[in-house]
Write an enzyme that holds these catalytic residues in place. Structure first.
Site: not given
Ligand SMILES: *Cc1c(COP(=O)(O)O)cnc(C)c1O
Length: 315
Positions: A51, A301
Site C-alpha cells: 500500500k 501483499s
C-alpha cells in the site's frame, strides 16, 4: 487501463522511497505446486505492505500541488501507508479508524506521525468523515484503491515482477477493492500480454467473482473472512472495468486454505505473512490442477498482524 507511462513515472518517482522487494523461492514449494513458484515479497515492503507504493505516489503529487495534510479512512495497511508517505513529504496526516480499531494498528499509524480520529464501525461511515476532515481542515483525501494514481503506484509491483522473473507465465494477486490487481494488469498486459493474471478472493468475500459473472459491480453483505484486507463488499468503480477487460480468471479460496498458506510460509520459509498476504499463494496452490507448470508468481501483499492473532491462526 492505467497508462504504462504513468506506471513508469510512479516507479521512477517512488523508487527512492519504497523497497524494490525481493522475490523468494523454495524447492519445497516448487514440489508442492508442481512447478516453479516465485513469491513477490511485499510483506517485506516499507510499512509491511504494498500500500505504501500507491500512497507515496499520490501523496507526493498532492504535496507538489501545495497540499500539507493527507487524510485517509482505513483500519489497516492503507492508514499506515498514508501516514508514512505524508511524513516523508513533511505533511501532516489524519487517519479515520473504526471505534474498535486494534491498539496495535492505532499505534503503528501514530508511530508514523498520523493523527487518529475514531468513527463508527464501517467504511460507509469512515469515508464521509475523512472527506469532511479533508474539506474542512484543508487536506487532501487519499483513497485506498479507486484512484488512478493509487493504481499506478500499485502497478509498479507488476513492472518489478516482469524484470525479476524473466519468462514468468502467470501472476496471482489478492483482490480487495482491486487497486493492486488493476495496477498489475495495466503494467503487465501493455508489455507482456501473454502473461496471465489471476485474481484471488476469499470464498466469503467474492464480490469480484460475482461482479465478473454478472458483468456489473455487485455488492455482497458484510463478511468476516480472516483476510481482513480483502473484506471490501463491492469492487471499485475505476478498478472493476480494468478487471472486466483484462483479467484471465478469478479464483476463490476458503479461509482454511489461506491459513495453510500462512503455515507453509512460516514453517517452510520463515516468512510472516498476514492472511490477506497469503491469499494469492493459496489461490496458486489451489489451481495446481490447471496444468500450468511454467513460472508462476504469487504476490505476498502484506505481513502486518498482531502476535496473538498470528499465533491463533498458525497453531
Ligand atoms: C489492501 C490489501 C490488499 C487488497 O488490495 P486492493 O488494492 O484493495 O485490492 C491485499 N493484501 C493486503 C495485505 C492489503 O493490505
Amino acid at each position: 487501463m492505467i497508462g504504462l507511462t504513468e506506471i513508469q513515472t510512479a516507479a521512477r518517482e517512488i523508487g527512492g522511497m519504497v523497497h524494490r522487494t525481493p522475490v523468494l523461492t523454495s524447492e519445497r514449494l516448487d514440489k508442492l505446486a508442481g512447478g516453479d513458484v516465485f513469491l513477490k515479497a511485499e510483506h517485506l515492503q516499507k510499512t509491511g505492505s504494498f500500500k505504501i507504493r500507491g500512497a507515496t505516489f499520490k501523496v507526493l503529487n498532492a504535496s507538489r500541488e501545495g497540499a500539507e495534510h493527507a487524510v485517509a479512512a482505513s483500519s489497516g495497511n492503507h492508514g499506515q501507508a498514508v501516514a508514512r508517505a505524508a511524513a516523508l513529504q513533511g505533511m501532516r496526516s489524519t487517519v479515520v479508524v473504526p471505534e474498535d480499531a486494534s491498539p496495535a494498528k492505532v499505534s503503528a499509524i501514530e508511530a508514523y506521525g498520523g493523527r487518529i480520529v475514531r468513527c463508527g464501525h464501517t467504511s460507509a461511515e469512515r469515508i464521509p468523515e475523512a472527506r469532511r476532515i479533508a474539506r474542512e481542515e484543508g487536506g487532501v483525501y487519499i483513497p485506498p484503491y479507486d484512484d488512478p494514481m493509487i493504481m499506478a503506484g500499485q502497478g509498479t509491483v507488476g513492472l518489478e515482477i516482469l524484470e525479476q522473473v524473466p519468462g514468468c507465465t502467470a501472476i496471482y494477486v489478492p483482490v480487495g477493492g482491486g487497486g493492486l490487481i488493476s495496477g498489475i494488469l495495466s503494467a503487465v498486459k501493455q508489455t507482456r500480454p501473454d502473461v496471465k493474471v489471476f485474481g484471488v478472493e476469499p470464498e466469503s468475500a467474492d464480490d469480484t467473482r460475482r461482479s465478473l459473472a454478472s458483468g456489473e459491480r455487485t455488492a455482497i453483505g458484510p463478511t468476516l473472512t480472516i483476510a481482513d484486507g480483502l473484506r471490501t463488499t463491492i469492487p471499485g468503480e475505476l478498478t472493476f472495468p480494468i478487471l472486466m477487460e483484462a483479467l484471465d480468471g478469478l479464483i476463490t479460496v476458503p479461509d482454511s486454505a489461506i491459513r495453510e498458506a500462512m503455515v507453509l510460509m512460516f514453517q517452510g520459509m520463515k516468512q510472516v505473512v498476514e492472511p490477506s498476504g497469503a491469499t494469492a499463494l493459496a489461490g496458486l496452490l489451489a489451481s495446481g490442477g490447471t496444468g500450468d507448470t511454467g513460472k508462476r508468481v504469487a504476490v505476498l501483499s502484506g505481513g502486518n498482524i498482531a502476535p496473538a492473532d498470528y499465533a491463533g491462526l498458525i497453531s
